[in-house]
Write a protein that holds these residues in place. Structure first.
Motif, PDB file in Angstrom:
ATOM      1  N   ALA A 170       0.852  -1.188   0.000  1.00 25.51           N
ATOM      2  CA  ALA A 170       0.000   0.000   0.000  1.00 25.51           C
ATOM      3  C   ALA A 170       0.886   1.236   0.000  1.00 25.51           C
ATOM      4  O   ALA A 170       2.000   1.226   0.531  1.00 25.51           O
ATOM      5  N   TRP A 171       0.385   2.313  -0.584  1.00 22.66           N
ATOM      6  CA  TRP A 171       1.151   3.551  -0.663  1.00 22.66           C
ATOM      7  C   TRP A 171       0.212   4.751  -0.532  1.00 22.66           C
ATOM      8  O   TRP A 171      -1.004   4.641  -0.716  1.00 22.66           O
ATOM      9  N   GLY A 228      -3.306   4.037  -2.669  1.00 27.30           N
ATOM     10  CA  GLY A 228      -3.713   2.838  -3.389  1.00 27.30           C
ATOM     11  C   GLY A 228      -2.956   1.625  -2.884  1.00 27.30           C
ATOM     12  O   GLY A 228      -2.160   1.703  -1.945  1.00 27.30           O
ATOM     13  N   GLY A 229      -3.187   0.493  -3.534  1.00 27.02           N
ATOM     14  CA  GLY A 229      -2.499  -0.714  -3.126  1.00 27.02           C
ATOM     15  C   GLY A 229      -3.002  -1.943  -3.852  1.00 27.02           C
ATOM     16  O   GLY A 229      -3.976  -1.884  -4.618  1.00 27.02           O
ATOM     17  N   TRP A 232      -6.920  -1.297  -5.130  1.00 26.15           N
ATOM     18  CA  TRP A 232      -7.739  -0.155  -4.742  1.00 26.15           C
ATOM     19  C   TRP A 232      -6.985   1.142  -4.997  1.00 26.15           C
ATOM     20  O   TRP A 232      -5.748   1.169  -5.042  1.00 26.15           O
ATOM     21  N   VAL A 233      -7.729   2.209  -5.179  1.00 29.36           N
ATOM     22  CA  VAL A 233      -7.170   3.551  -5.290  1.00 29.36           C
ATOM     23  C   VAL A 233      -8.136   4.512  -4.616  1.00 29.36           C
ATOM     24  O   VAL A 233      -9.356   4.366  -4.736  1.00 29.36           O
ATOM     25  N   ARG A 269     -12.532  -0.018  -5.049  1.00 31.44           N
ATOM     26  CA  ARG A 269     -11.866  -1.306  -4.889  1.00 31.44           C
ATOM     27  C   ARG A 269     -12.357  -2.286  -5.949  1.00 31.44           C
ATOM     28  O   ARG A 269     -13.527  -2.244  -6.346  1.00 31.44           O
ATOM     29  N   ALA A 270     -11.475  -3.165  -6.368  1.00 28.47           N
ATOM     30  CA  ALA A 270     -11.811  -4.202  -7.349  1.00 28.47           C
ATOM     31  C   ALA A 270     -11.214  -5.521  -6.892  1.00 28.47           C
ATOM     32  O   ALA A 270     -10.166  -5.550  -6.229  1.00 28.47           O
TER      33      ALA A 270
END
Length: 311
Positions: free
Chosen positions: A189-190, A232-233, A269-270, A286-287
């Protein structure tokens, strides 16, 4: 769900209360959670000397439906109707010297209540959408208790705090769940932008459809500018059991066998977070890869809106 597609993860809402008072409420699960942490030896590993602890308690519900909500008959090849009302207590232990933060969560709830049907029908009536007719086929219809125990560890592996410009954080995480969802996962994650909250307050991996348990914290005093950052991540999960699809002990009209499910699941996700005074508003998309096998399997995509306020 997004774009007016009312299927798979249909929706949900949760409220989280943070701080030491979260352990004092008569309905808090913190005492039982500590016993589980001692039993699994997670407490000794996650709360070393030099660490500090945060607490939160959360309650809410989630609802799931098939694609064809107009049908009143059971749809054996599509996502079952399902609803979960839950209460969760979380302990977070952070060790600044090692950039490691550990979290444990105990969730108790009830599957199969009328909350999902009531909420979806009320919303659809207001906005003029199709009335859902198949809720009597939901998982554990009539109600069945359930629960889940979660432990996770995250480590910040890169951080650039530029107080006059743009900040960046990158972290890794691992998580294990035992209960109505039994699985293990690992991810990255970032976040990038004007960041004013500490690295250990950012826990996007703690989200099985709804962000679970992360304590809400104030911004860092030395950061006077408002937060505004992109995040996101990605995550890879291996799931052994999912009561939302496979059912529990009570008989359900629509369930899937272990062999009918994909067990290796990818997630991404973003999101965007903006500080508005003492509030923080976040939106995330999210996907997930399809969990149900078959030619008509769908990859769920859903959005989430989070509003937090640190006192």
């Amino acid at each position: 769900s997004l774009l007016g597609i009312d299927q798979d993860y249909t929706g949900g809402i949760a409220v989280t209360l943070s701080g030491s008072r979260a352990t004092d409420y008569f309905f808090s699960l913190n005492g039982l959670l500590m016993q589980l942490n001692r039993l699994t030896r997670f407490q000794g590993m996650s709360e070393p000397e030099g660490s500090f602890q945060l607490h939160s308690i959360e309650f809410g519900f989630s609802a799931f439906t098939p694609q064809d909500i107009a049908a009143s008959e059971a749809l054996p090849d599509d996502h079952p109707y399902a609803s979960l009302v839950f209460l969760a207590s979380t302990r977070q232990s952070t060790t600044p010297a090692t950039n490691i933060s550990c979290m444990s969560t105990l969730t108790v709830g009830v599957l199969g209540t009328g909350v999902g049907e009531f909420s979806q029908r009320a919303i659809h009536e207001v906005v003029g959408l199709q009335t859902p007719n198949g809720w009597h086929h939901q998982i554990s219809d009539g109600g069945e208790p359930t629960g889940k125990y979660t432990v996770s560890l995250q480590k910040t592996v890169a951080r650039d705090d530029d107080r006059s410009g743009v900040d960046f954080e990158l972290k890794t995480s691992v998580e294990a769940n035992l209960g109505y969802s039994t699985d293990a996962s690992a991810g990255l994650a970032w976040r990038y932008g004007a960041i004013g909250t500490p690295w250990w307050s950012f826990n996007p991996h703690q989200a099985e459809y709804i962000n679970l348990g992360s304590p809400v914290v104030s911004g860092l005093e030395e950061k006077t500018r408002g937060e505004f950052y992109l995040w996101g991540g990605v995550n890879v999960r291996y799931r052994l059991y999912n009561a939302i699809l496979q059912g529990q002990f009570r008989e359900s009209d629509v369930t899937f066998e272990y062999s009918e499910l994909n067990h290796l699941i990818g997630e991404a996700w973003v999101g965007l977070t903006k500080q508005l005074g003492r509030f923080r508003l976040s939106f995330v998309v999210r996907a997930r890869t399809n969990e149900i096998r078959g030619p008509d399997a769908r990859r769920p995509v859903w959005g989430g809106l989070m509003l937090s306020r640190a006192l």
